[in-house]
Design a protein around this motif. Structure first.
Motif, PDB file in Angstrom:
ATOM      1  N   GLU A  55       0.809  -1.217   0.000  1.00 13.57           N
ATOM      2  CA  GLU A  55       0.000   0.000   0.000  1.00 13.57           C
ATOM      3  C   GLU A  55       0.848   1.275   0.000  1.00 13.57           C
ATOM      4  OE1 GLU A  55      -3.859  -0.030   2.078  1.00 13.57           O
ATOM      5  OE2 GLU A  55      -3.208  -1.975   2.833  1.00 13.57           O
ATOM      6  N   GLU A  56       2.106   1.165   0.412  1.00 13.59           N
ATOM      7  CA  GLU A  56       3.000   2.334   0.384  1.00 13.59           C
ATOM      8  C   GLU A  56       3.312   2.761  -1.046  1.00 13.59           C
ATOM      9  OE1 GLU A  56       3.292   0.177   4.106  1.00 13.59           O
ATOM     10  OE2 GLU A  56       3.694  -0.512   2.082  1.00 13.59           O
ATOM     11  N   ASN A  57       3.040   1.872  -2.014  1.00 11.36           N
ATOM     12  CA  ASN A  57       3.259   2.151  -3.435  1.00 11.36           C
ATOM     13  C   ASN A  57       4.689   2.606  -3.722  1.00 11.36           C
ATOM     14  OD1 ASN A  57       2.086   1.807  -5.867  1.00 11.36           O
ATOM     15  ND2 ASN A  57       0.864   3.673  -5.828  1.00 11.36           N
ATOM     16  N   ASP A  58       5.637   1.886  -3.123  1.00 12.17           N
ATOM     17  CA  ASP A  58       7.046   2.250  -3.285  1.00 12.17           C
ATOM     18  C   ASP A  58       7.799   1.260  -4.172  1.00 12.17           C
ATOM     19  OD1 ASP A  58       7.187   0.019  -1.692  1.00 12.17           O
ATOM     20  OD2 ASP A  58       8.089   1.023   0.032  1.00 12.17           O
ATOM     21  N   GLY A  59       7.072   0.487  -4.968  1.00 15.04           N
ATOM     22  CA  GLY A  59       7.700  -0.476  -5.868  1.00 15.04           C
ATOM     23  C   GLY A  59       7.833  -1.863  -5.268  1.00 15.04           C
ATOM     24  N   ARG A  60       7.612  -1.980  -3.969  1.00 14.24           N
ATOM     25  CA  ARG A  60       7.697  -3.296  -3.327  1.00 14.24           C
ATOM     26  C   ARG A  60       6.317  -3.939  -3.322  1.00 14.24           C
ATOM     27  NH1 ARG A  60       9.270  -2.879   2.326  1.00 14.24           N
ATOM     28  NH2 ARG A  60       7.896  -1.087   2.255  1.00 14.24           N
ATOM     29  N   GLY A  61       6.296  -5.252  -3.115  1.00  7.14           N
ATOM     30  CA  GLY A  61       5.050  -5.995  -3.068  1.00  7.14           C
ATOM     31  C   GLY A  61       5.365  -7.467  -2.993  1.00  7.14           C
ATOM     32  N   LYS A  62       4.342  -8.297  -3.241  1.00  7.54           N
ATOM     33  CA  LYS A  62       4.610  -9.731  -3.279  1.00  7.54           C
ATOM     34  C   LYS A  62       3.525 -10.444  -4.076  1.00  7.54           C
ATOM     35  CE  LYS A  62       2.651 -10.845   1.243  1.00  7.54           C
ATOM     36  NZ  LYS A  62       2.933 -11.458   2.529  1.00  7.54           N
ATOM     37  N   ASP A  63       3.860 -11.641  -4.508  1.00  9.28           N
ATOM     38  CA  ASP A  63       2.936 -12.497  -5.232  1.00  9.28           C
ATOM     39  C   ASP A  63       1.983 -13.076  -4.201  1.00  9.28           C
ATOM     40  OD1 ASP A  63       2.287 -13.698  -7.749  1.00  9.28           O
ATOM     41  OD2 ASP A  63       3.062 -15.587  -6.980  1.00  9.28           O
ATOM     42  N   ARG A  64       0.674 -12.870  -4.392  1.00 11.10           N
ATOM     43  CA  ARG A  64      -0.277 -13.352  -3.398  1.00 11.10           C
ATOM     44  C   ARG A  64      -1.627 -13.660  -4.022  1.00 11.10           C
ATOM     45  NH1 ARG A  64      -0.828  -9.318   1.159  1.00 11.10           N
ATOM     46  NH2 ARG A  64      -2.367 -10.840   1.797  1.00 11.10           N
ATOM     47  N   PRO A  65      -2.466 -14.411  -3.311  1.00  6.97           N
ATOM     48  CA  PRO A  65      -3.791 -14.728  -3.854  1.00  6.97           C
ATOM     49  C   PRO A  65      -4.745 -13.546  -3.702  1.00  6.97           C
ATOM     50  CG  PRO A  65      -3.532 -15.739  -1.698  1.00  6.97           C
ATOM     51  CD  PRO A  65      -2.217 -15.079  -2.029  1.00  6.97           C
ATOM     52  N   VAL A  66      -5.602 -13.400  -4.701  1.00  8.28           N
ATOM     53  CA  VAL A  66      -6.666 -12.393  -4.687  1.00  8.28           C
ATOM     54  C   VAL A  66      -7.949 -13.062  -5.165  1.00  8.28           C
ATOM     55  CG1 VAL A  66      -5.081 -10.444  -5.085  1.00  8.28           C
ATOM     56  CG2 VAL A  66      -6.188 -11.542  -7.041  1.00  8.28           C
ATOM     57  N   LEU A  67      -9.086 -12.553  -4.696  1.00 12.44           N
ATOM     58  CA  LEU A  67     -10.380 -13.039  -5.146  1.00 12.44           C
ATOM     59  C   LEU A  67     -10.900 -12.077  -6.210  1.00 12.44           C
ATOM     60  CD1 LEU A  67     -12.983 -14.747  -5.023  1.00 12.44           C
ATOM     61  CD2 LEU A  67     -13.710 -13.296  -3.097  1.00 12.44           C
ATOM     62  N   VAL A  68     -11.106 -12.590  -7.425  1.00  9.34           N
ATOM     63  CA  VAL A  68     -11.663 -11.775  -8.504  1.00  9.34           C
ATOM     64  C   VAL A  68     -13.151 -11.598  -8.214  1.00  9.34           C
ATOM     65  CG1 VAL A  68     -12.072 -11.610 -10.991  1.00  9.34           C
ATOM     66  CG2 VAL A  68      -9.947 -12.641 -10.142  1.00  9.34           C
ATOM     67  N   VAL A  69     -13.615 -10.323  -8.190  1.00  5.63           N
ATOM     68  CA  VAL A  69     -15.001 -10.057  -7.816  1.00  5.63           C
ATOM     69  C   VAL A  69     -15.837  -9.491  -8.952  1.00  5.63           C
ATOM     70  CG1 VAL A  69     -14.527  -9.823  -5.355  1.00  5.63           C
ATOM     71  CG2 VAL A  69     -14.389  -7.797  -6.825  1.00  5.63           C
ATOM     72  N   ALA A  70     -15.198  -8.931  -9.999  1.00  2.57           N
ATOM     73  CA  ALA A  70     -15.971  -8.341 -11.099  1.00  2.57           C
ATOM     74  C   ALA A  70     -15.093  -8.172 -12.328  1.00  2.57           C
ATOM     75  CB  ALA A  70     -16.549  -6.987 -10.684  1.00  2.57           C
ATOM     76  N   ARG A  71     -15.743  -8.168 -13.492  1.00  4.34           N
ATOM     77  CA  ARG A  71     -15.053  -7.874 -14.746  1.00  4.34           C
ATOM     78  C   ARG A  71     -15.499  -6.490 -15.193  1.00  4.34           C
ATOM     79  NH1 ARG A  71     -12.269 -10.611 -18.412  1.00  4.34           N
ATOM     80  NH2 ARG A  71     -12.705 -12.626 -17.463  1.00  4.34           N
ATOM     81  N   GLU A  72     -14.529  -5.651 -15.552  1.00  3.91           N
ATOM     82  CA  GLU A  72     -14.843  -4.303 -16.021  1.00  3.91           C
ATOM     83  C   GLU A  72     -15.057  -4.313 -17.531  1.00  3.91           C
ATOM     84  OE1 GLU A  72     -12.885  -1.008 -13.402  1.00  3.91           O
ATOM     85  OE2 GLU A  72     -11.311  -2.402 -14.013  1.00  3.91           O
ATOM     86  N   ALA A  73     -15.736  -3.295 -18.030  1.00  7.60           N
ATOM     87  CA  ALA A  73     -16.062  -3.212 -19.455  1.00  7.60           C
ATOM     88  C   ALA A  73     -14.816  -3.282 -20.333  1.00  7.60           C
ATOM     89  CB  ALA A  73     -16.848  -1.930 -19.736  1.00  7.60           C
ATOM     90  N   GLY A  74     -13.717  -2.705 -19.888  1.00  7.79           N
ATOM     91  CA  GLY A  74     -12.491  -2.696 -20.695  1.00  7.79           C
ATOM     92  C   GLY A  74     -11.709  -3.995 -20.653  1.00  7.79           C
TER      93      GLY A  74
END
Length: 149
Positions: A55-74
């Motif tokens: 969340e700091e948006n500083d280029g760091r992160g990790k590979d993790r599971p997410v739940l897909v909840v919706a598809r956007e028009a694009g």
């Protein structure tokens, strides 16, 4: 489980298919519809793995599971992060139990306070479809919180 913290080539980490934070209050005309299709592509109702920036948006992160909840028009998808950290009394998290997305079989929670925009080419793998009743609980809470349909 290998976390791809340092892998610059991890799907969803950078480039046009990078996973990014979505502004859920400004997302309009999104339908949270359970539509898993075990075809290798992410669909609403499925848990997939992608790079999730901190969340700091500083280029760091990790590979993790997410739940897909919706598809956007694009063609992009909206997803919420999963956590195996206990969130028993936190209204920002919905308990979803355990499943093949966690090799240790730990219970998981779906976070409601952060919505991610995921690209089909920005995920590492499809883990499984979540139980439709559990998906419905997460989707109902997202609709209530953000006014989605």
């Amino acid at each position: 489980m290998t976390a791809h913290h340092e892998d610059p080539a991890a799907p969803g980490r950078s480039g046009p298919h990078a996973t990014a934070d979505a502004a859920p209050d400004s997302v309009r005309r999104v339908r949270t519809e359970y539509a898993p299709d075990h075809d290798g592509d992410p669909d609403p109702g499925e848990i997939v793995w992608t790079w999730v920036p901190y969340e700091e948006n500083d280029g760091r992160g990790k590979d993790r599971p997410v739940l897909v909840v919706a598809r956007e028009a694009g063609g992009t998808l909206l997803a919420v992060p999963l956590s195996s950290r206990r969130h028993d009394r936190d209204r920002e998290w919905v308990p979803i139990g355990s499943g093949p997305w966690d090799r240790e079989g730990r219970d998981s929670w779906a976070g409601l306070d952060r919505v991610l925009r995921v690209h089909e080419d920005g995920m590492r793998r499809e883990a499984c479809a979540l139980d439709p009743t559990l998906f419905g609980q997460v989707a109902a809470r997202l609709r209530e919180r953000y006014g989605w349909s």
